[in-house]
Scaffold this motif. Structure first.
Motif, PDB file in Angstrom:
ATOM      1  N   MET A  15      -4.754  14.125  -1.072  1.00  0.00           N
ATOM      2  CA  MET A  15      -3.988  13.040  -0.413  1.00  0.00           C
ATOM      3  C   MET A  15      -3.075  12.515  -1.161  1.00  0.00           C
ATOM      4  N   LEU A  16      -1.866  11.964  -0.598  1.00  0.00           N
ATOM      5  CA  LEU A  16      -0.671  12.709  -1.509  1.00  0.00           C
ATOM      6  C   LEU A  16      -0.718  10.887  -1.954  1.00  0.00           C
ATOM      7  N   SER A  17       0.628  11.236  -2.612  1.00  0.00           N
ATOM      8  CA  SER A  17       0.120   9.247  -3.276  1.00  0.00           C
ATOM      9  C   SER A  17       0.681   8.831  -2.966  1.00  0.00           C
ATOM     10  N   GLN A  18       0.986   7.895  -3.177  1.00  0.00           N
ATOM     11  CA  GLN A  18       2.139   6.874  -2.535  1.00  0.00           C
ATOM     12  C   GLN A  18       3.431   6.539  -2.935  1.00  0.00           C
TER      13      GLN A  18
ATOM     14  N   ARG B  24       3.344  21.129  -4.520  1.00  0.00           N
ATOM     15  CA  ARG B  24       2.508  21.819  -4.350  1.00  0.00           C
ATOM     16  C   ARG B  24       0.775  20.970  -4.810  1.00  0.00           C
ATOM     17  N   PRO B  25       0.278  20.838  -2.819  1.00  0.00           N
ATOM     18  CA  PRO B  25       0.398  21.035  -2.355  1.00  0.00           C
ATOM     19  C   PRO B  25       1.667  20.850  -1.265  1.00  0.00           C
ATOM     20  N   ILE B  26       2.381  21.554  -0.624  1.00  0.00           N
ATOM     21  CA  ILE B  26       3.361  21.081   0.333  1.00  0.00           C
ATOM     22  C   ILE B  26       2.702  21.205   1.844  1.00  0.00           C
ATOM     23  N   ASN B  27       1.547  21.440   1.598  1.00  0.00           N
ATOM     24  CA  ASN B  27       1.124  21.056   3.162  1.00  0.00           C
ATOM     25  C   ASN B  27       0.836  19.895   3.010  1.00  0.00           C
ATOM     26  N   GLU B  28      -0.353  19.693   2.503  1.00  0.00           N
ATOM     27  CA  GLU B  28       0.090  17.958   2.683  1.00  0.00           C
ATOM     28  C   GLU B  28       1.354  17.512   2.832  1.00  0.00           C
TER      29      GLU B  28
END
Length: 65
Positions: free
Chosen positions: A1-4, A44-48
């Motif tokens: 999950m990406l951070s805000q 990293r993780p760049i795909n997210e």
């Protein structure tokens, strides 16, 4: 999950590319993709990040002309 913070950074890059490209959608996509790659080249993780950025029109390097 990406951070805000990361999500806001992607949105800021999209806004900046939009302003730089004026009214050209193709130029916006090109600039947004380049700026995003530069900003997150060591993330990293760049795909997210790229999955989230696709909502804003991101095109991965291997799919660009």
């Amino acid at each position: 999950m990406l951070s805000q913070t990361v999500m806001r950074k992607v949105e800021d890059i999209a806004d900046f590319a939009s302003k730089q490209s004026a009214t050209s959608y193709e130029e916006y996509i090109r600039l947004f993709s380049i700026y995003l790659d530069d900003e997150f080249k060591k993330y990293r993780p760049i795909n997210e990040v790229t999955q989230f950025a696709k909502k804003y029109g991101y095109i991965p390097k291997d799919e660009r002309r």
